[in-house]
Design a protein around this motif. Structure first.
Motif, PDB file in Angstrom:
ATOM      1  N   GLY A  35      16.598   2.048 -51.522  1.00 11.31           N
ATOM      2  CA  GLY A  35      17.509   2.941 -50.820  1.00 11.31           C
ATOM      3  C   GLY A  35      18.926   2.817 -51.319  1.00 11.31           C
ATOM      4  O   GLY A  35      19.294   1.843 -51.980  1.00 11.31           O
ATOM      5  N   VAL A  36      19.735   3.846 -51.044  1.00  9.46           N
ATOM      6  CA  VAL A  36      21.144   3.870 -51.428  1.00  9.46           C
ATOM      7  C   VAL A  36      21.975   3.983 -50.150  1.00  9.46           C
ATOM      8  O   VAL A  36      21.816   4.929 -49.381  1.00  9.46           O
ATOM      9  N   MET A  37      22.843   2.997 -49.920  1.00  9.29           N
ATOM     10  CA  MET A  37      23.698   2.981 -48.725  1.00  9.29           C
ATOM     11  C   MET A  37      25.082   3.527 -49.096  1.00  9.29           C
ATOM     12  O   MET A  37      25.740   2.995 -49.993  1.00  9.29           O
ATOM     13  N   VAL A  38      25.500   4.587 -48.414  1.00 13.36           N
ATOM     14  CA  VAL A  38      26.757   5.273 -48.744  1.00 13.36           C
ATOM     15  C   VAL A  38      27.580   5.475 -47.478  1.00 13.36           C
ATOM     16  O   VAL A  38      27.026   5.793 -46.424  1.00 13.36           O
ATOM     17  N   ASN A  39      28.907   5.291 -47.567  1.00 10.04           N
ATOM     18  CA  ASN A  39      29.777   5.650 -46.434  1.00 10.04           C
ATOM     19  C   ASN A  39      30.136   7.138 -46.552  1.00 10.04           C
ATOM     20  O   ASN A  39      31.159   7.533 -47.115  1.00 10.04           O
ATOM     21  N   ASN A  40      29.269   7.973 -45.992  1.00 14.64           N
ATOM     22  CA  ASN A  40      29.378   9.426 -46.162  1.00 14.64           C
ATOM     23  C   ASN A  40      30.643  10.007 -45.548  1.00 14.64           C
ATOM     24  O   ASN A  40      31.128  11.042 -45.996  1.00 14.64           O
ATOM     25  N   ASP A  41      31.183   9.354 -44.516  1.00 16.54           N
ATOM     26  CA  ASP A  41      32.408   9.877 -43.901  1.00 16.54           C
ATOM     27  C   ASP A  41      33.558   9.886 -44.905  1.00 16.54           C
ATOM     28  O   ASP A  41      34.327  10.851 -44.991  1.00 16.54           O
ATOM     29  N   MET A  42      33.661   8.798 -45.708  1.00 18.08           N
ATOM     30  CA  MET A  42      34.728   8.747 -46.703  1.00 18.08           C
ATOM     31  C   MET A  42      34.430   9.671 -47.883  1.00 18.08           C
ATOM     32  O   MET A  42      35.349  10.251 -48.478  1.00 18.08           O
ATOM     33  N   LEU A  43      33.154   9.816 -48.227  1.00 10.70           N
ATOM     34  CA  LEU A  43      32.780  10.764 -49.283  1.00 10.70           C
ATOM     35  C   LEU A  43      33.194  12.177 -48.884  1.00 10.70           C
ATOM     36  O   LEU A  43      33.732  12.929 -49.712  1.00 10.70           O
ATOM     37  N   ASN A  44      32.981  12.543 -47.625  1.00 13.02           N
ATOM     38  CA  ASN A  44      33.387  13.875 -47.158  1.00 13.02           C
ATOM     39  C   ASN A  44      34.901  14.043 -47.199  1.00 13.02           C
ATOM     40  O   ASN A  44      35.411  15.134 -47.478  1.00 13.02           O
ATOM     41  N   LYS A  45      35.615  12.957 -46.917  1.00  7.22           N
ATOM     42  CA  LYS A  45      37.083  13.016 -46.975  1.00  7.22           C
ATOM     43  C   LYS A  45      37.547  13.242 -48.410  1.00  7.22           C
ATOM     44  O   LYS A  45      38.467  14.031 -48.669  1.00  7.22           O
ATOM     45  N   ILE A  46      36.916  12.554 -49.358  1.00  7.52           N
ATOM     46  CA  ILE A  46      37.252  12.725 -50.775  1.00  7.52           C
ATOM     47  C   ILE A  46      36.916  14.141 -51.218  1.00  7.52           C
ATOM     48  O   ILE A  46      37.669  14.775 -51.969  1.00  7.52           O
ATOM     49  N   LYS A  47      35.790  14.627 -50.732  1.00  4.33           N
ATOM     50  CA  LYS A  47      35.378  16.000 -51.055  1.00  4.33           C
ATOM     51  C   LYS A  47      36.420  17.006 -50.583  1.00  4.33           C
ATOM     52  O   LYS A  47      36.768  17.954 -51.291  1.00  4.33           O
TER      53      LYS A  47
END
Length: 889
Positions: free
Chosen positions: A370-382
């Motif tokens: 599995g891949v663990m990602v902090n999606n909240d920060m990815l969305n902010k970068i996006k």
């Protein structure tokens, strides 16, 4: 007489009451008449009621079921509805989009648009409402006027009652109607409405994507006949929807608070026409930038791109000067520049990227858990990518780093970045595939290649100018030690120069941590550290890599740090980059590099493999039990919690079970051995020791988490060398400063924090962990507890390997005069000295025999006046310092 007067008064009172009753009766009749008239007239085609019938609702639900709306895209809509009025905005007018948002958002319990500005919905109206609308239109025709929901205040009433609306910015003949015929501008109408009410109006731009492919600079015949993928015609839209269910998706952009917009300094005092014009332009720019943040910039042909770069005035002037200075014909210079560009440039191909995305997805499922990602920060970068090109800067632990990150971005509806890759990866067939995936190739050194460096800089400038995101590894290469390498500033400097030359309005730096429970290249890293030459990448290595598919390597951890806007960073410095001298810009570049490295360290994930390796390697005894190991782990985990370090979920859920699993893994891989005679069935009952030949492997995993312990290790060692149970915080400052400087080639310093800050912070952590106790009466004075001494040793042991490596290097300088041994032979001589000292037990740790540590030690001593045996004073100074600290370890 009195009786007559009384009778007269009675008659007058009765008459007065009769008049009041008659007036009220007339008012009631008028209200009823107005109500009937209003009920007859207040029916407009721009409004779709709550209930459009079960059959229509079911049909729209099924028809739009293949379109995806991610939860994070709509999470704030309910909150906006509670605070104000919601108006959705699309770029192009489309009944398809209106019906989708009406149906899907209603289905999801979200504010759904019932009002459509300049929309006329007929066939989806209930029959009863169609009849009422027909009556209203008939009444208007009788009066020789057409219904106008703007003029009559219908839209105003509906919106102030809380109904959401949808507005489109671009439609056929829309500008003609507003500009020539002076019809009501919906944007201007919203502004007038906002000025008359207190509740804010939230304008929420929305986009629907039928394809993630970037636009081509030249449209093809299908685009001409059936519309572009941004705004497809009816036929193309249906074909895409039903041939690729699940591929169509919706994105919600950053809401605009109209009330706040109208209060802006440059907007407040302007005319309403100007305000509407600026708001419309801002919305169009925001929507276009949001679309580009998903699809990427327009793709130009290779010939067009090459001509753009090679004919730039900066590069042409340089080539002319280069031709004259080197006495080379200009045609030859042009030919060489074109060849360099061919060597460097990516050949971005979305078809290859789509195939690679599926292959990488299969590889990840096969090899990892599995891949663990902090999606909240990815969305902010996006979201931030709409302000300027992203500069993605991950740490570099494995060759698969760039594959994993590109896969994650593409699957998260972001374009694959252009990735700076070493020229060693340009071999066939990997090179062409990587180029198609966005890789551009860079030489390890630009030394002597002035034309090459200029072409490369111009290529990077062009990427930023076009709006492409760029990914590069600031460490330069993969880390063989497990910790982050100090930043290499060459490409970062090129990016700053491109910004200085107006390539883009802003750059958004995104530091990224990519970590693994187990790294694929573990054995090759060990060989390289111990002196074996790195094998060049080749097709045969790719073929042999299939063996990795047979094993499982645990989880992958990807953590995004808060993005850093270069514009905001420059505001902190207070000087525009255009006004900086070369020296000032170099300082800015160096500080930014260290800032990025520290940012990656801060979001690093501490895995069970790392924490167990640290506890094992820092154990003072040759053998240890499970309980002894757990006591070390508990100390480290407690410190990590106090530092708010990100820990793997397995550590947080049940760290004892996680330690058992890792210990079993290390035993299976022969990193650790059981030494008890009887093979107990339970791991927790055994006694263990480290396999000496595998210590460098464990050192790699220990270093995965070392960044969180370096300040504590330095503070602990500064306390231990005092050799006293009582001290003040100020007593530690000099030792902390010296040790931070001594290891400046090993660990990136925090440009925003002073040594005094870290001393205070670590003292507080040590007090919380019962290592220290504040003196009851003396200010800024602390006592060391009995249990604290052991824990300080446990922290300071993180530095022992580096002291021993540097002690080996210093021994080389003691024994050899300056220039007596060639630079190329120096490292081999140091390795010989190190092996001898290890055999003679002058050093204890095998992992100290590291070429990387030796090189860092050489860099430190040569830059600080130690270049040979003749530098007696410096050698004596550093000998005393190293021995002083080693005696405490």
């Amino acid at each position: 007489m009195k009786a007559v007067l009384a009778k007269s008064y009675w008659y007058l009172t009765m008459i007065k009451w009769l008049k009041v009753i008659l007036a009220k009766s007339r008012m009631k009749e008028k209200k009823e008449k107005d109500s009937v008239l209003q009920d007859t007239h207040n029916h407009h085609l721009c409004h779709l009621p709550d209930n459009i019938g079960l059959l229509s609702t079911f049909f729209l639900k099924v028809f739009f079921s293949g379109i995806k709306v991610a939860k994070e895209q709509t999470i704030n809509l309910k909150k906006l509805q509670k605070e104000g009025i919601v108006v959705y905005v699309t770029k192009h007018k489309s009944y398809f989009l209106y019906l989708f948002y009406y149906s899907r958002y209603k289905q999801g319990g979200l504010p759904f648009p019932q009002i459509g500005f300049d929309y006329k919905i007929i066939i989806w109206q209930p029959v009863s409402r169609i009849i009422k609308i027909f009556k209203a239109y008939f009444n208007y025709i009788v009066k020789l006027s057409l219904p106008d929901p703007y003029r009559e205040g219908y839209i105003r009433r509906e919106m102030t009652d809380g109904r959401a609306a949808l507005l489109s910015l671009v439609e056929k003949k829309g500008f003609y109607r507003r500009f020539v015929k002076e019809k009501t501008d919906p944007i201007q109408y919203l502004i007038e409405l906002q000025k008359s009410i207190e509740r804010p109006i939230f304008i929420v731009p929305h986009l629907m994507f039928f394809d993630k492919k970037p636009h081509r600079s030249t449209p093809n015949i299908i685009d001409m006949l059936f519309g572009t993928k941004e705004n497809p015609g009816k036929i193309r839209r249906l074909i895409i929807m039903f041939s690729n269910p699940g591929k169509v998706f919706v994105e919600s952009s950053e809401p605009i608070n109209l009330k706040d917009f109208l209060e802006l300094k440059d907007i407040r005092e302007r005319s309403i026409e100007y305000q509407a014009l600026v708001l419309r332009r801002n919305l169009l720019v925001q929507i276009n930038r949001h679309r580009q943040s998903i699809t990427g910039p327009v793709l130009k042909t290779w010939e067009e791109l090459k001509e753009n770069i090679l004919t730039k005035e900066r590069l042409r002037n340089f080539m002319e000067h280069h031709s004259k200075a080197r006495n080379i014909p200009i045609q030859q210079v042009h030919k060489k520049a074109e060849a360099y560009l061919e060597e460097i440039a990516a050949k971005y191909n979305i078809a290859i990227i789509s195939i690679a995305e599926k292959v990488v997805s299969w590889v990840l499922d096969t090899m990892f858990e599995g891949v663990m990602v902090n999606n909240d920060m990815l969305n902010k970068i996006k979201s931030k990518s709409q302000k300027g090109p992203l500069i993605l800067i991950p740490c570099h632990k494995s060759h698969i780093d760039y594959l994993i990150l590109a896969h994650l971005l593409f699957s998260s509806n972001m374009p694959c970045p252009h990735i700076a890759a070493g020229k060693n990866l340009a071999f066939w067939p990997i090179g062409p595939i990587f180029r198609a995936g966005g890789a551009f190739f860079i030489r390890r050194t630009f030394s002597g290649a002035v034309l090459y460096s200029k072409v490369f800089a111009e290529y990077v400038h062009n990427l930023l100018e076009e709006g492409f995101n760029i990914e590069f590894f600031i460490e330069g290469g993969r880390s063989r030690t497990g910790k982050l390498i100090l930043p290499k500033l060459g490409l970062l400097s090129i990016l700053l120069n491109a910004y200085k030359n107006k390539a883009c309005e802003d750059m958004i730096f995104a530091p990224i941590f990519i970590g693994y429970d187990r790294v694929l290249e573990e054995s090759s890293y060990l060989n390289e550290i111990e002196g074996e030459q790195k094998k060049p990448e080749s097709l045969w290595q790719v073929v042999k890599a299939r063996k990795f598919l047979k094993n499982r390597y645990g989880k992958i951890y990807i953590q995004f740090h808060e993005p850093i806007s270069f514009n905001e960073l420059l505001l902190q410095y207070g000087t525009p980059i255009e006004d900086m001298s070369t020296k000032e810009q170099n300082v800015l570049c160096r500080n930014l590099g260290h800032r990025v490295i520290n940012a990656i360290n801060r979001v690093s994930v501490v895995t069970p493999h790392a924490i167990v390796a640290a506890a094992v390697m820092n154990c003072s005894k040759r053998s240890f039990s499970f309980d002894h190991l757990m006591s070390h782990v508990e100390t480290y985990v407690s410190h990590l919690s106090s530092q708010e370090a990100k820990q793997a979920d397995t550590l947080l859920l049940d760290h004892v079970h996680a330690v058992e699993n890792v210990l079993d893994s290390y035993v299976q891989r022969k990193f650790i051995e059981r030494i008890t005679k009887d093979k107990e069935p339970r791991l927790t009952d055994a006694i263990f020791k480290v396999n000496e030949s595998k210590r460098p492997n464990l050192e790699y995993y220990k270093n995965n988490c070392i960044a969180f312990f370096v300040p504590a290790a330095i503070s602990a060692l500064a306390i231990l060398v005092k050799d006293a149970f009582q001290f003040s915080a100020s007593d530690l400052h000099d030792d902390y400063k010296f040790l931070q400087y001594f290891f400046k080639y090993e660990f990136a310093y925090d440009v925003d924090r002073t040594p005094e800050y870290f001393v205070r912070k670590n003292i507080k952590a040590f007090i919380d962990d019962a290592i220290l106790m504040p003196h009851p009466t003396l200010p800024d004075t602390y006592n060391l507890t009995s249990a604290g001494f052991r824990k300080l040793k446990l922290f300071s042991s993180f530095l022992k390997t580096y002291f021993e490596s540097y002690w080996i290097v210093l021994n080389f300088f003691m024994q050899n005069p300056q220039n007596s041994i060639k630079t190329k032979e120096r490292l081999k001589k140091i390795e010989t000295i190190g092996n001898r000292m290890y055999k003679q037990k002058e050093i204890e740790r095998k992992e100290a025999l590291s070429r990387i540590n030796y090189n860092n030690g050489i860099d430190f001593f040569t830059t600080n006046g130690v270049k040979g045996s003749e530098n007696n004073d410096k050698i004596e100074f550093y000998t005393d310092a190293i021995q002083k600290y080693l005696s405490c370890l």
